[in-house]
Motif scaffolding. Structure first.
Motif, PDB file in Angstrom:
ATOM      1  N   ASN A   4      48.675  49.521  51.279  1.00  0.00           N
ATOM      2  CA  ASN A   4      49.660  48.446  51.231  1.00  0.00           C
ATOM      3  C   ASN A   4      49.106  47.139  50.671  1.00  0.00           C
ATOM      4  O   ASN A   4      49.832  46.165  50.542  1.00  0.00           O
ATOM      5  N   HIS A   6      47.697  44.359  48.095  1.00  0.00           N
ATOM      6  CA  HIS A   6      47.930  43.947  46.710  1.00  0.00           C
ATOM      7  C   HIS A   6      46.915  42.846  46.395  1.00  0.00           C
ATOM      8  O   HIS A   6      47.119  41.681  46.749  1.00  0.00           O
ATOM      9  N   THR A 112      49.282  40.528  49.433  1.00  0.00           N
ATOM     10  CA  THR A 112      49.860  41.496  50.355  1.00  0.00           C
ATOM     11  C   THR A 112      51.020  40.880  51.129  1.00  0.00           C
ATOM     12  O   THR A 112      50.896  39.807  51.718  1.00  0.00           O
ATOM     13  N   ASP A 115      55.081  41.266  47.979  1.00  0.00           N
ATOM     14  CA  ASP A 115      55.863  42.209  47.185  1.00  0.00           C
ATOM     15  C   ASP A 115      57.287  42.344  47.709  1.00  0.00           C
ATOM     16  O   ASP A 115      58.179  42.818  47.001  1.00  0.00           O
ATOM     17  N   ARG A 116      57.523  41.893  48.948  1.00  0.00           N
ATOM     18  CA  ARG A 116      58.875  41.933  49.504  1.00  0.00           C
ATOM     19  C   ARG A 116      59.760  40.847  48.895  1.00  0.00           C
ATOM     20  O   ARG A 116      60.977  40.920  48.933  1.00  0.00           O
ATOM     21  N   GLY A 119      57.869  40.671  42.689  1.00  0.00           N
ATOM     22  CA  GLY A 119      57.071  41.783  42.199  1.00  0.00           C
ATOM     23  C   GLY A 119      55.673  41.250  41.982  1.00  0.00           C
ATOM     24  O   GLY A 119      55.491  40.240  41.292  1.00  0.00           O
ATOM     25  N   CYS A 120      54.663  41.860  42.601  1.00  0.00           N
ATOM     26  CA  CYS A 120      53.308  41.308  42.534  1.00  0.00           C
ATOM     27  C   CYS A 120      52.783  41.221  41.099  1.00  0.00           C
ATOM     28  O   CYS A 120      52.137  40.258  40.722  1.00  0.00           O
ATOM     29  N   TYR A 123      54.538  38.335  39.444  1.00  0.00           N
ATOM     30  CA  TYR A 123      54.021  37.054  39.926  1.00  0.00           C
ATOM     31  C   TYR A 123      52.636  36.781  39.328  1.00  0.00           C
ATOM     32  O   TYR A 123      52.336  35.658  38.912  1.00  0.00           O
ATOM     33  N   GLU A 164      47.504  46.629  35.875  1.00  0.00           N
ATOM     34  CA  GLU A 164      47.729  47.058  37.251  1.00  0.00           C
ATOM     35  C   GLU A 164      47.301  48.513  37.385  1.00  0.00           C
ATOM     36  O   GLU A 164      47.608  49.345  36.528  1.00  0.00           O
ATOM     37  N   GLN A 166      47.846  51.256  40.167  1.00  0.00           N
ATOM     38  CA  GLN A 166      48.468  51.620  41.433  1.00  0.00           C
ATOM     39  C   GLN A 166      47.672  52.718  42.119  1.00  0.00           C
ATOM     40  O   GLN A 166      46.851  53.402  41.505  1.00  0.00           O
TER      41      GLN A 166
END
Length: 385
Positions: A4, A6, A112, A115-116, A119-120, A123, A164, A166
């Motif tokens: 979870n 970031h 962290t 992202d809610r 979008g990380c 940003y 990025e 993931q």
């Protein structure tokens, strides 16, 4: 959980060179070398154009001239690089909730939870564009689930890029890379692993962790975890006032200024060595004295990032001369280094000749083996400053 997280790693591209190009745009696209301009000098940093000819940091300037005779050599200005670094730090302090200043030219950011709301990646992209716009300096970033993978992502997309990685893509990203790409893997470890037939990350992760521990101890196990994309190291909040220092209270109040000065130099030498052992740089030095009547006087100075004895000793001398302005007995003297950040070797190279830099390396090796008091600069024995 790890999945979870970031974490962004932001890194200035050829930072010293970029600052010089900001001052003089005619340098753009040319092979530029920062460092000692004499044959006894050392390369501090170089542009990507110069790197194509094999030039790199810590290389003697005479060798760099042979490899790239048409390069533009610039002595550089550490004050300018320090100010540029602080510009970027100030932007991050305003725009992100948690960041760590890892060195003069790199930062880790923990997004962290954001992202809610954002979008990380979006940003991070906007933040990078803001830094470029506000400072005029190129910067790259990697975004992933921890420090190790994000830093590796940055290194793969430089210069002036963003990437990025993931969680689901970590193996496909890391496996083809050389083990040299793993942060913290030194030349001695690379040679040892190469002798074992391990040159790529895909091969390293096939080794049982128990074998890595047996071969290299805890460092080997940590390396194995990093190769597997696992790094629990947190982003440590940046604090300007982080410091190291020391002070001495005299057995009897004294006005023997020559002895006190000698003691001050020895104290600075000691904490400068500690600074280098912790791979840190300082941007502020403070000298404190206490008179026999318990009056305490302190004076500090902002300086360009450094970890070198001779620079810190010189500034400490200046501060002592400024702070001790009454002919009274002293009972205490202290010195502190603050505004600490992680240090790249390029800073240690700055303003040092090839022999000067080699001297510091040898001195620290002797201290590491035989103790801190085993060796010191001759200047620390001089009584007449």
């Amino acid at each position: 959980m790890e999945q979870n997280k970031h974490i962004i790693h932001m890194d200035q591209d050829a930072f010293f060179v970029s600052v010089e190009m900001r001052k003089n745009s005619s340098l753009t696209g040319k092979p530029v070398i920062i460092g000692g301009t004499s044959d006894r000098g050392v390369v501090t940093s170089c542009s990507y154009e110069a790197r194509k000819f094999g030039v790199h940091a810590a290389m003697p300037s005479r060798m760099a001239k042979q490899l790239c005779p048409h390069a533009i050599f610039i002595k550089g200005n550490m004050d300018d690089y320090t100010k540029a670094s602080q510009e970027i730090t100030a932007i991050l302090a305003e725009k992100v909730p948690l960041f760590e200043k890892a060195s003069i030219d790199e930062h880790y950011i923990d997004l962290t939870g954001m992202d809610r709301f954002f979008g990380c990646m979006k940003y991070a992209h906007e933040l990078r564009q803001l830094i470029i716009k506000e400072t005029g300096l190129p910067i790259s970033f990697g975004l992933s689930i921890n420090k190790t993978v994000s830093k590796m992502a940055t290194n793969e997309c430089k210069p002036n890029g963003e990437q990025e990685v993931q969680s689901r893509d970590i193996r496909s990203f890391m496996d083809p890379l050389s083990i040299k790409k793993i942060p913290g893997l030194g030349s001695a470890t690379y040679i040892k692993l190469s002798e074992m037939g391990v040159r790529y990350i895909r091969k390293l992760i096939e080794i049982p962790p128990e074998m890595m521990f047996k071969a290299m101890g805890q460092a080997g196990l940590t390396l194995w975890h990093r190769a597997n994309g696992v790094d629990p190291t947190p982003v440590v909040p940046y604090r300007e006032q982080q410091s190291i220092g020391t002070q001495r209270t005299f057995a009897a109040d004294s006005m023997n200024i020559e002895v006190i000065k000698e003691l001050l130099v020895a104290m600075v030498t000691s904490i400068a060595y500690e600074l280098r052992q912790k791979h840190k740089l300082t941007a502020c030095i403070t000298v404190t004295i206490r008179y026999a009547n318990f009056e305490t006087v302190t004076k500090q100075a902002k300086i360009a990032y450094t970890s070198l004895d001779h620079i810190l000793i010189s500034k400490a001398k200046e501060l002592f001369e400024a702070v001790y302005n009454r002919r009274m007995l002293l009972r205490l003297i202290g010195v502190k280094l603050s505004h600490l950040v992680g240090g790249h070797e390029q800073i240690q190279l700055y303003s040092a000749s090839e022999k000067h830099y080699s001297l510091y390396q040898v001195m620290d090796k002797v201290r590491n083996r035989y103790g801190e008091e085993a060796i010191g600069l001759a200047s620390s024995l001089q009584l007449d400053w």
